[in-house]
Design an enzyme around this catalytic site. Structure first.
Site, PDB file in Angstrom:
ATOM      1  N   ASN A  12     -20.766 -79.144-184.059  1.00 59.93           N
ATOM      2  CA  ASN A  12     -19.434 -78.764-184.535  1.00 59.93           C
ATOM      3  C   ASN A  12     -19.370 -77.288-184.892  1.00 59.93           C
ATOM      4  O   ASN A  12     -20.347 -76.698-185.346  1.00 59.93           O
ATOM      5  CB  ASN A  12     -19.038 -79.614-185.746  1.00 59.93           C
ATOM      6  CG  ASN A  12     -18.938 -81.083-185.366  1.00 59.93           C
ATOM      7  OD1 ASN A  12     -18.905 -81.401-184.176  1.00 59.93           O
ATOM      8  ND2 ASN A  12     -18.909 -81.952-186.345  1.00 59.93           N
ATOM      9  N   VAL A  13     -18.178 -76.732-184.679  1.00 61.56           N
ATOM     10  CA  VAL A  13     -17.996 -75.296-184.901  1.00 61.56           C
ATOM     11  C   VAL A  13     -17.120 -75.042-186.132  1.00 61.56           C
ATOM     12  O   VAL A  13     -16.691 -73.925-186.372  1.00 61.56           O
ATOM     13  CB  VAL A  13     -17.367 -74.638-183.644  1.00 61.56           C
ATOM     14  CG1 VAL A  13     -18.344 -74.682-182.475  1.00 61.56           C
ATOM     15  CG2 VAL A  13     -16.050 -75.309-183.238  1.00 61.56           C
ATOM     16  N   ASP A  14     -16.863 -76.118-186.913  1.00 60.84           N
ATOM     17  CA  ASP A  14     -15.882 -75.999-188.002  1.00 60.84           C
ATOM     18  C   ASP A  14     -16.476 -75.654-189.370  1.00 60.84           C
ATOM     19  O   ASP A  14     -15.747 -75.347-190.308  1.00 60.84           O
ATOM     20  CB  ASP A  14     -15.063 -77.303-188.114  1.00 60.84           C
ATOM     21  CG  ASP A  14     -15.950 -78.552-188.266  1.00 60.84           C
ATOM     22  OD1 ASP A  14     -17.053 -78.468-188.848  1.00 60.84           O
ATOM     23  OD2 ASP A  14     -15.528 -79.638-187.785  1.00 60.84           O
ATOM     24  N   HIS A  43     -23.697 -75.091-181.252  1.00 63.92           N
ATOM     25  CA  HIS A  43     -22.600 -74.554-180.434  1.00 63.92           C
ATOM     26  C   HIS A  43     -21.868 -73.408-181.117  1.00 63.92           C
ATOM     27  O   HIS A  43     -20.716 -73.129-180.788  1.00 63.92           O
ATOM     28  CB  HIS A  43     -21.631 -75.680-180.063  1.00 63.92           C
ATOM     29  CG  HIS A  43     -22.230 -76.696-179.116  1.00 63.92           C
ATOM     30  ND1 HIS A  43     -21.666 -77.906-178.810  1.00 63.92           N
ATOM     31  CD2 HIS A  43     -23.394 -76.645-178.393  1.00 63.92           C
ATOM     32  CE1 HIS A  43     -22.431 -78.573-177.949  1.00 63.92           C
ATOM     33  NE2 HIS A  43     -23.489 -77.834-177.703  1.00 63.92           N
ATOM     34  N   CYS A  50     -19.965 -54.125-177.935  1.00 61.65           N
ATOM     35  CA  CYS A  50     -21.051 -53.626-178.788  1.00 61.65           C
ATOM     36  C   CYS A  50     -21.820 -54.756-179.477  1.00 61.65           C
ATOM     37  O   CYS A  50     -22.841 -54.514-180.113  1.00 61.65           O
ATOM     38  CB  CYS A  50     -20.519 -52.623-179.820  1.00 61.65           C
ATOM     39  SG  CYS A  50     -19.560 -53.396-181.135  1.00 61.65           S
ATOM     40  N   CYS A  85     -12.372 -54.965-181.585  1.00 61.05           N
ATOM     41  CA  CYS A  85     -13.431 -54.433-182.448  1.00 61.05           C
ATOM     42  C   CYS A  85     -13.093 -52.971-182.756  1.00 61.05           C
ATOM     43  O   CYS A  85     -12.296 -52.356-182.042  1.00 61.05           O
ATOM     44  CB  CYS A  85     -14.737 -54.508-181.657  1.00 61.05           C
ATOM     45  SG  CYS A  85     -16.156 -53.769-182.431  1.00 61.05           S
TER      46      CYS A  85
HETATM   47  P1  OAD Z   1     -16.606 -85.701-178.234  1.00 66.53           P
HETATM   48  O1  OAD Z   1     -15.141 -85.498-178.389  1.00 66.53           O
HETATM   49  O2  OAD Z   1     -17.183 -85.691-176.878  1.00 66.53           O
HETATM   50  O3  OAD Z   1     -17.006 -87.085-178.888  1.00 66.53           O
HETATM   51  C1  OAD Z   1     -16.562 -87.435-180.156  1.00 66.53           C
HETATM   52  C2  OAD Z   1     -17.141 -88.791-180.487  1.00 66.53           C
HETATM   53  O4  OAD Z   1     -16.769 -89.086-181.819  1.00 66.53           O
HETATM   54  C3  OAD Z   1     -16.634 -89.923-179.592  1.00 66.53           C
HETATM   55  O5  OAD Z   1     -17.750 -90.663-179.117  1.00 66.53           O
HETATM   56  C4  OAD Z   1     -15.773 -90.761-180.547  1.00 66.53           C
HETATM   57  O6  OAD Z   1     -15.840 -92.157-180.245  1.00 66.53           O
HETATM   58  C5  OAD Z   1     -16.415 -90.459-181.869  1.00 66.53           C
HETATM   59  N1  OAD Z   1     -15.532 -90.593-183.040  1.00 66.53           N
HETATM   60  C6  OAD Z   1     -14.195 -90.472-183.107  1.00 66.53           C
HETATM   61  N2  OAD Z   1     -13.776 -90.662-184.372  1.00 66.53           N
HETATM   62  C7  OAD Z   1     -14.870 -90.904-185.115  1.00 66.53           C
HETATM   63  C8  OAD Z   1     -15.104 -91.170-186.490  1.00 66.53           C
HETATM   64  N3  OAD Z   1     -14.117 -91.220-187.379  1.00 66.53           N
HETATM   65  N4  OAD Z   1     -16.392 -91.372-186.903  1.00 66.53           N
HETATM   66  C9  OAD Z   1     -17.416 -91.317-186.026  1.00 66.53           C
HETATM   67  N5  OAD Z   1     -17.258 -91.060-184.729  1.00 66.53           N
HETATM   68  C10 OAD Z   1     -16.008 -90.862-184.269  1.00 66.53           C
HETATM   69  O7  OAD Z   1     -17.312 -84.644-179.190  1.00 66.53           O
HETATM   70  P2  OAD Z   1     -18.824 -84.147-179.176  1.00 66.53           P
HETATM   71  O8  OAD Z   1     -19.762 -85.247-178.869  1.00 66.53           O
HETATM   72  O9  OAD Z   1     -19.022 -83.358-180.406  1.00 66.53           O
HETATM   73  O10 OAD Z   1     -18.893 -78.310-176.826  1.00 66.53           O
HETATM   74  O11 OAD Z   1     -18.772 -83.155-177.934  1.00 66.53           O
HETATM   75  C11 OAD Z   1     -19.895 -82.399-177.632  1.00 66.53           C
HETATM   76  C12 OAD Z   1     -19.467 -81.037-177.183  1.00 66.53           C
HETATM   77  O12 OAD Z   1     -18.522 -81.150-176.108  1.00 66.53           O
HETATM   78  C13 OAD Z   1     -18.708 -80.220-178.227  1.00 66.53           C
HETATM   79  O13 OAD Z   1     -19.548 -79.553-179.113  1.00 66.53           O
HETATM   80  C14 OAD Z   1     -17.947 -79.255-177.377  1.00 66.53           C
HETATM   81  C15 OAD Z   1     -17.435 -80.232-176.342  1.00 66.53           C
HETATM   82  O14 OAD Z   1     -17.028 -79.677-175.150  1.00 66.53           O
HETATM   83  C16 OAD Z   1     -18.537 -77.053-176.634  1.00 66.53           C
HETATM   84  O15 OAD Z   1     -17.416 -76.635-176.862  1.00 66.53           O
HETATM   85  C17 OAD Z   1     -19.639 -76.226-176.082  1.00 66.53           C
END
Ligand code: OAD
Length: 252
Positions: free
Chosen positions: A107-109, A124, A135, A153
């Site tokens: 997560n980026v938050d 990420h 730069c 910048c």
């Molecule tokens: P995804 O959006 O691919 O997956 C989110 C997951 O969270 C899904 O499997 C949902 O079922 C689950 N989910 C939803 N609500 C939930 C809750 N309340 N509690 C628990 N789980 C829940 O997100 P990521 O797996 O983080 O990369 O995606 C990986 C990467 O793909 C991200 O970091 C981003 C994205 O493209 C970059 O931007 C490089």
């Protein structure tokens, strides 16, 4: 009230090294959109090729930086939820008992840090730091929305968000640290991630190869569900606090 497997509760209480890998689902209950949820996910509405690649930024820096700045400002109004708090508590408990706990996030938050987690491995990058493409100067941005896109910048160069885009390498040190921790832990928690983006998803393989036990928390099935020792179908903001409380109370 969920009933958890006793072996899981004991391991959560006793394991000398735990790794938690989190994804966008952990922040869903804080109001941060995920990427791949069918109706609400960011990639259901936008194309990653148009917004999350170096080529997209080179083609249309205004659109890409506006989109990331909107996400930054959106996240600024979000608060950590019970899942973030439980992971921070797990880290405090591990530290007090001299055990290892490593939090790795895609997560980026920075909501983990807002909840009190420290030494978070950000695979990420983050929405909060912007970097000059000329730069390399980096600055943390906590203020209101930028007034021009792309923001500039002081050297005149365009600034990009400090996130990892598709086609880019992950920060080497962070990945190495995460791989070492995953490859040597006793318990691996995979929380709120679809487990389809590598190399982050490969951390689960490393843990399994080292005979770690794996717990997945996700309302949906993922490619790793069948290999997890425990799969809890639920929302992490509810499941994690309950699980932690149950492990606190578990006596043997
Ligand atoms: P995804 O959006 O691919 O997956 C989110 C997951 O969270 C899904 O499997 C949902 O079922 C689950 N989910 C939803 N609500 C939930 C809750 N309340 N509690 C628990 N789980 C829940 O997100 P990521 O797996 O983080 O990369 O995606 C990986 C990467 O793909 C991200 O970091 C981003 C994205 O493209 C970059 O931007 C490089």
């Amino acid at each position: 009230m969920t009933t958890f497997d006793r072996q899981l509760l004991e391991l959560l209480r006793d394991a000398d090294s735990i790794v938690a890998l989190t994804g966008a689902g952990v922040s869903a209950e804080s109001g941060v959109p995920t990427f791949r949820d069918a109706l609400t996910g960011l990639w259901a509405k936008y194309s990653p090729e148009d917004l999350a690649t170096p080529e997209a930024f080179a083609r249309d820096p205004e659109m890409v930086s506006r989109w990331y700045d909107q996400r930054r400002c959106g996240v600024a109004g979000c608060k950590p939820n019970g899942g973030h708090a439980a992971l921070a508590e797990l880290q405090r408990r591990a530290a007090a008992e001299g055990k290892q706990f490593t939090l790795v996030t895609q997560n980026v938050d920075r909501l983990h840090q807002a909840a009190g987690s420290t030494d978070v491995i950000e695979l990420h990058g983050t929405l909060w730091v912007w970097r000059c493409v000329d730069c390399g100067d980096e600055a943390e941005e906590r203020g209101p929305a930028f007034s021009v896109y792309p923001s500039r910048c002081s050297c005149g160069g365009k600034r990009r968000p400090g996130v990892v885009w598709f086609g880019e390498e992950l920060p080497g040190q962070a990945l190495l640290q995460a791989q070492r921790a995953a490859g040597s832990c006793r318990l691996f928690l995979s929380v709120g991630t679809s487990s389809v983006v590598y190399p982050a998803a490969g951390l689960i393989d490393l843990a399994l190869r080292n005979s770690a036990r794996v717990l997945e928390i996700n309302p949906q099935e993922t490619p790793f569900s069948s290999r997890a020792h425990w799969s809890i179908r639920g929302m992490s903001g509810l499941v994690l606090p309950e699980l932690l409380n149950a492990s606190f109370e578990c006596t043997s």
